[in-house]
Design an enzyme around this catalytic site. Structure first.
Site, PDB file in Angstrom:
ATOM      1  N   ASN A  37       1.261  21.567  20.601  1.00  0.00           N
ATOM      2  CA  ASN A  37       0.985  20.216  20.747  1.00  0.00           C
ATOM      3  C   ASN A  37      -0.207  20.126  20.004  1.00  0.00           C
ATOM      4  O   ASN A  37      -1.466  20.422  20.424  1.00  0.00           O
ATOM      5  CB  ASN A  37       0.918  19.707  22.000  1.00  0.00           C
ATOM      6  CG  ASN A  37       0.453  18.074  21.972  1.00  0.00           C
ATOM      7  OD1 ASN A  37      -0.086  17.600  21.194  1.00  0.00           O
ATOM      8  ND2 ASN A  37       0.930  17.515  23.007  1.00  0.00           N
ATOM      9  N   ASP A  97      -0.901  21.988  32.061  1.00  0.00           N
ATOM     10  CA  ASP A  97       0.319  21.070  32.508  1.00  0.00           C
ATOM     11  C   ASP A  97      -0.365  19.690  32.679  1.00  0.00           C
ATOM     12  O   ASP A  97      -1.210  19.705  33.397  1.00  0.00           O
ATOM     13  CB  ASP A  97       0.979  21.523  33.239  1.00  0.00           C
ATOM     14  CG  ASP A  97       2.416  21.005  33.300  1.00  0.00           C
ATOM     15  OD1 ASP A  97       2.955  21.113  32.023  1.00  0.00           O
ATOM     16  OD2 ASP A  97       3.204  20.350  33.956  1.00  0.00           O
ATOM     17  N   PHE A 175      -2.061  10.081  21.690  1.00  0.00           N
ATOM     18  CA  PHE A 175      -0.688  10.684  21.704  1.00  0.00           C
ATOM     19  C   PHE A 175      -0.052  10.079  22.867  1.00  0.00           C
ATOM     20  O   PHE A 175      -0.534   9.270  24.056  1.00  0.00           O
ATOM     21  CB  PHE A 175      -0.538  11.862  21.474  1.00  0.00           C
ATOM     22  CG  PHE A 175      -0.953  12.794  22.741  1.00  0.00           C
ATOM     23  CD1 PHE A 175      -2.193  12.967  22.874  1.00  0.00           C
ATOM     24  CD2 PHE A 175      -0.136  13.516  23.717  1.00  0.00           C
ATOM     25  CE1 PHE A 175      -2.556  13.990  24.040  1.00  0.00           C
ATOM     26  CE2 PHE A 175      -0.416  14.412  24.432  1.00  0.00           C
ATOM     27  CZ  PHE A 175      -1.850  14.552  24.877  1.00  0.00           C
ATOM     28  N   ARG A 204      -7.774  15.589  30.927  1.00  0.00           N
ATOM     29  CA  ARG A 204      -8.074  17.094  30.473  1.00  0.00           C
ATOM     30  C   ARG A 204      -9.528  17.576  30.390  1.00  0.00           C
ATOM     31  O   ARG A 204      -9.838  18.683  30.746  1.00  0.00           O
ATOM     32  CB  ARG A 204      -7.566  17.204  29.035  1.00  0.00           C
ATOM     33  CG  ARG A 204      -6.802  18.353  28.520  1.00  0.00           C
ATOM     34  CD  ARG A 204      -6.090  18.324  27.578  1.00  0.00           C
ATOM     35  NE  ARG A 204      -5.463  17.089  26.955  1.00  0.00           N
ATOM     36  CZ  ARG A 204      -4.344  16.660  27.283  1.00  0.00           C
ATOM     37  NH1 ARG A 204      -3.729  16.993  28.308  1.00  0.00           N
ATOM     38  NH2 ARG A 204      -4.125  15.357  27.089  1.00  0.00           N
TER      39      ARG A 204
HETATM   40  P1  IMP Z   1       2.889  18.885  28.879  1.00  0.00           P
HETATM   41  O1  IMP Z   1       1.675  19.082  29.556  1.00  0.00           O
HETATM   42  O2  IMP Z   1       2.619  19.603  27.256  1.00  0.00           O
HETATM   43  O3  IMP Z   1       3.850  19.548  29.510  1.00  0.00           O
HETATM   44  O4  IMP Z   1       3.266  17.492  28.523  1.00  0.00           O
HETATM   45  C1  IMP Z   1       2.520  16.476  29.115  1.00  0.00           C
HETATM   46  C2  IMP Z   1       3.039  15.047  28.499  1.00  0.00           C
HETATM   47  O5  IMP Z   1       2.434  14.315  29.361  1.00  0.00           O
HETATM   48  C3  IMP Z   1       2.984  14.662  27.160  1.00  0.00           C
HETATM   49  O6  IMP Z   1       3.860  15.038  26.280  1.00  0.00           O
HETATM   50  C4  IMP Z   1       2.600  13.355  27.296  1.00  0.00           C
HETATM   51  O7  IMP Z   1       3.771  12.588  27.207  1.00  0.00           O
HETATM   52  C5  IMP Z   1       2.099  13.118  28.456  1.00  0.00           C
HETATM   53  N1  IMP Z   1       0.307  13.346  28.579  1.00  0.00           N
HETATM   54  C6  IMP Z   1      -0.244  14.062  29.072  1.00  0.00           C
HETATM   55  N2  IMP Z   1      -1.569  14.003  28.641  1.00  0.00           N
HETATM   56  C7  IMP Z   1      -1.721  12.963  27.982  1.00  0.00           C
HETATM   57  C8  IMP Z   1      -2.629  11.964  27.322  1.00  0.00           C
HETATM   58  O8  IMP Z   1      -3.986  12.464  27.422  1.00  0.00           O
HETATM   59  N3  IMP Z   1      -2.269  10.894  26.745  1.00  0.00           N
HETATM   60  C9  IMP Z   1      -1.064  10.624  26.746  1.00  0.00           C
HETATM   61  N4  IMP Z   1      -0.089  11.365  27.388  1.00  0.00           N
HETATM   62  C10 IMP Z   1      -0.378  12.398  27.810  1.00  0.00           C
END
Ligand code: IMP
Length: 226
Positions: A37, A97, A175, A204
């Protein structure tokens, strides 16, 4: 072997695995695990900019076999990703995550945030539809970072940012669910903040600050306790 270095005798009292991990921390890469990502990588690149640490991502390991994220919590999924990456890449690794928990939806989409619908606009549309007519629009973003070495998780760290789900998307930055999330104390959505502004308050950034504190403490034990 990356950790095969001659160590001063004073380090001998530190458990071998821990020592290998933190010593290697000083001299080499700290991997952003299990994410291709680009948005997340950009946020971490900025957060880590002041550190004397080389950051790599899994994009540098094109054959990396991604583990199945089958945990039932953010911490479990982060741990699966960090452990697998540290083992495969043979360096300390961290993975996160993260996701959005909405109060009126009993915490959904939660750990399923990225799979809630096929694309970001569809995920946003689905969430707004589910919240139609609901008064309570409170939500929080959660991020758990796991740090691992040699396939073993050393610690996990949780960060959160609380806020409100807007009734329609606003802003072009960021995003995911950023355009519909307004953090407490701001009159802008996450997508209307600059990356620097978001990084001051984001889930984060909070998890990352705790992880860095842990690493600093462990390093100072190694440096000062003799
Ligand atoms: P993963 O942590 O890559 O499994 O996915 C987390 C998902 O949560 C992302 O694809 C977003 O849809 C959402 N997400 C996590 N952090 C953010 C952020 O800072 N802004 C917006 N969406 C987030």
């Amino acid at each position: 072997m990356l950790y095969n270095i001659a160590l001063p005798r004073r380090y001998a009292i530190v458990p071998a695995q821990k020592l290998n991990f933190f010593w290697s921390f000083k001299i080499m890469a700290f991997i952003v695990a299990a994410t291709g990502n680009q948005h997340k990588l950009a946020e971490y690149a900025q957060l880590l900019a002041d550190q004397d640490i080389e950051v790599k991502s899994l994009n540098d390991y094109p054959n990396y076999p991604e583990p199945e994220e089958n945990g039932s919590s953010f911490a479990e999924n982060a741990s699966i990703k960090a452990a697998a990456a540290s083992k495969y890449c043979d360096v300390p690794a961290f993975a996160d995550d993260s996701g959005l928990e909405v109060e009126a939806l009993d915490g959904r989409p939660g750990i399923h945030s990225s799979r809630y619908a096929p694309s970001d606009p569809e995920r946003i549309a689905k969430l707004l539809k589910e919240l139609e007519g609901k008064e309570n629009r409170r939500a929080r973003f959660v991020c758990v970072i796991a740090i691992a070495a040699n396939g073993e998780v050393l610690e996990t760290f949780e960060g959160e940012v609380k806020g409100t789900i807007l009734t329609s998307p606003r802003g072009e930055n960021g995003f995911g669910y950023d355009p519909i999330f307004q953090p407490d104390g701001f009159d802008k959505s996450f997508a209307e903040l600059t990356q620097e502004e978001k990084n001051r308050i984001s889930h984060r950034a909070m998890a990352y600050a705790k992880a860095l504190e842990f690493v600093d403490e462990e390093l100072s034990i190694l440096d000062g306790g003799f």
